[in-house]
Design an enzyme around this catalytic site. Structure first.
Site, PDB file in Angstrom:
ATOM      1  N   THR A  33      17.387   1.876  -0.036  1.00 11.12           N
ATOM      2  CA  THR A  33      18.136   0.898   0.740  1.00 11.12           C
ATOM      3  C   THR A  33      19.550   0.808   0.183  1.00 11.12           C
ATOM      4  OG1 THR A  33      16.163  -0.351   1.244  1.00 11.12           O
ATOM      5  CG2 THR A  33      18.221  -1.586   1.263  1.00 11.12           C
ATOM      6  N   HIS A  87       6.126   3.419   4.763  1.00  9.69           N
ATOM      7  CA  HIS A  87       6.374   2.746   3.473  1.00  9.69           C
ATOM      8  C   HIS A  87       5.222   1.784   3.191  1.00  9.69           C
ATOM      9  CE1 HIS A  87       8.242   0.964   0.130  1.00  9.69           C
ATOM     10  NE2 HIS A  87       9.391   0.564   0.628  1.00  9.69           N
ATOM     11  N   ASN A 141       5.657  -0.641  -3.056  1.00 10.33           N
ATOM     12  CA  ASN A 141       6.649  -1.607  -3.555  1.00 10.33           C
ATOM     13  C   ASN A 141       6.509  -3.037  -3.047  1.00 10.33           C
ATOM     14  OD1 ASN A 141       7.602   0.565  -4.890  1.00 10.33           O
ATOM     15  ND2 ASN A 141       9.503   0.810  -3.736  1.00 10.33           N
ATOM     16  N   TYR A 194       5.722  -4.341  -0.111  1.00  9.09           N
ATOM     17  CA  TYR A 194       6.072  -4.745   1.262  1.00  9.09           C
ATOM     18  C   TYR A 194       4.794  -4.884   2.095  1.00  9.09           C
ATOM     19  CZ  TYR A 194      10.769  -4.200  -0.396  1.00  9.09           C
ATOM     20  OH  TYR A 194      11.918  -4.370  -1.123  1.00  9.09           O
ATOM     21  N   ASN A 248       8.510  -6.581  -6.647  1.00  8.09           N
ATOM     22  CA  ASN A 248       8.108  -7.597  -5.655  1.00  8.09           C
ATOM     23  C   ASN A 248       6.840  -8.336  -6.080  1.00  8.09           C
ATOM     24  OD1 ASN A 248      10.136  -7.696  -3.686  1.00  8.09           O
ATOM     25  ND2 ASN A 248       9.356  -5.872  -2.650  1.00  8.09           N
TER      26      ASN A 248
END
Ligand SMILES: Cc1cc2nc3c(=O)[nH]c(=O)nc-3n(C[C@H](O)[C@H](O)[C@H](O)COP(=O)(O)O)c2cc1C
Length: 367
Positions: free
Chosen positions: A32, A181, A184, A186, A241
């Site tokens: 990102t 994805h 991480n 999410y 996260n």
């Protein structure tokens, strides 16, 4: 003028990834960079960034939102409108002009978001489990994380459809494939892991149920793409996260074994610990995934040229993705080839600036 004195490199040798011929095994990791402005439209600056890094055999784009609900990062791009899909074309064209391949990373943040992104509505997740962490950047500044709203099972098909539509737009935009994805911390990872998934329905409880949402997304995406153009990213060892579950080994072993049935393009495992380690047991290694996943394996996190070469020569990985080294070394492959020194990673403050500074202004080595 320099001469190439490095020994024969497997990392820099070509690789047949399904029906795609990659010029080497170096991959640009998804990162990102938040240059898409508030419209979340891919732009010329982004095309320049990807073009500069096209010496990699494969590029994976930054996480790209599949829907408005998926949003959780300021100025990150989307693929939830036809206009965004159209705008990605300049990026695929620029990368193909340099003889490389590019996959789009499909992203839904889930709880790693904030109501400021959603007109006051709470972010969604598998369960109402709040993320611990300092703060999140929102369009209205730094805010505390909120307790997300648990998605009802009846809402999940709509999210699967958004993945399907994002995958279709990616195909129309000229991408060579897509990466789901699931890493991480999410949304998909929030379903996979027991730390964030306390559901008692068919999407929670045992690994079989927690993996179900990912499997449905894979099914939705492979309605658009052949499975050998779809990769999945997992992060079994990470604490980014606020993740990390006691039963991580059981969960990710089961997930990889199920993904093996699909004939995916690759399994992308964030195996290294350089992005944060949960310390809940011995970290999972690529060797373990090799035993359960028969397709190509991509390793990532903290790799150097030497450790990447060793992983490939040891047959633990087929491809290695480089993240931070690729930000400050747009010519990473050439530097590897010529044994040139790497420019150290830039100060983190420029990673998400809205400028070309810290993005497209890194010099290339005089090789
Ligand atoms: C600035 C930045 C942005 C990132 N964005 C993403 C992303 O959008 N999707 C993703 O899967 N990982 C993302 N990551 C994680 C990287 O893909 C990679 O796993 C991490 O940087 C570790 O690899 P490295 O040691 O080679 O940098 C990001 C990392 C950085 C530094």
């Amino acid at each position: 003028m320099s001469t190439d004195t490095t020994p024969a490199s497997e990392l820099l040798s070509s690789f047949q990834l399904g029906d795609l011929n990659l010029k080497n095994r170096v991959v640009l990791a998804p990162m990102t960079c938040a240059r898409a402005e508030t419209t979340r439209m891919p732009n010329d600056l982004m095309a320049e960034y990807y073009s500069q890094r096209s010496s990699a055999g494969l590029l994976i784009t930054e996480g790209t939102f599949i829907s408005k609900q998926a949003i959780g990062w300021v100025n990150a791009p989307g693929i939830y409108t036809d206009e965004q899909g159209e705008a990605w074309k300049k990026i695929t064209k620029a990368v193909h002009a340099k003889g490389s391949k590019i996959f789009l990373q499909l992203w839904h943040c889930g709880r790693a978001s904030h109501s400021d992104f959603h007109d006051g509505a709470l972010p969604v997740s598998a369960s109402p489990v709040k993320q611990n962490g300092e703060y999140i950047h929102t369009p209205k500044g730094k805010k505390d994380y909120e307790t997300p709203r648990a998605l009802d099972a009846s809402e999940l098909s709509e999210i699967v459809l958004a993945y399907h539509q994002g995958a279709r737009r990616a195909k129309d935009a000229g991408f060579d494939g897509v990466e789901i994805h699931a890493a991480n911390g999410y949304l998909i990872d929030q379903f996979l892991q027991s730390k964030t998934n306390t559901r008692t329905d068919q999407y929670g409880g045992n690994p079989e149920n927690r993996v179900r949402f990912l499997q449905e997304i894979v099914t939705g995406v492979t309605e658009v793409w052949p499975a050998n153009r779809v990769g999945v990213r997992l992060s079994p060892n990470g604490n980014y996260n606020d993740m990390g579950s006691e039963d991580f080994r059981e969960t990710f072993t089961y997930a990889a074994s199920q993904l093996d049935n699909v004939g995916l393009c690759y399994l992308h495992v964030v195996d290294g610990l350089a992005f944060g380690f949960h310390e809940l047991g011995e970290p999972m290694k690529l060797e373990e995934f090799r035993k359960i996943f028969s397709g190509p394996i991509m390793g990532n996190c903290g790799y150097t040229r030497e450790t990447a070469e060793a992983a490939i020569q040891g047959k633990h990985a087929d491809l290695i993705a480089f993240g931070r080294p690729y930000i400050s070394n747009p010519d990473l492959v050439e530097r590897f080839r010529h044994g040139s020194l790497l420019t150290p990673p830039e100060d983190m403050t420029t990673w998400f600036s809205f400028e070309k500074e810290g993005y497209t202004d890194f010099s290339v080595a005089n090789t």
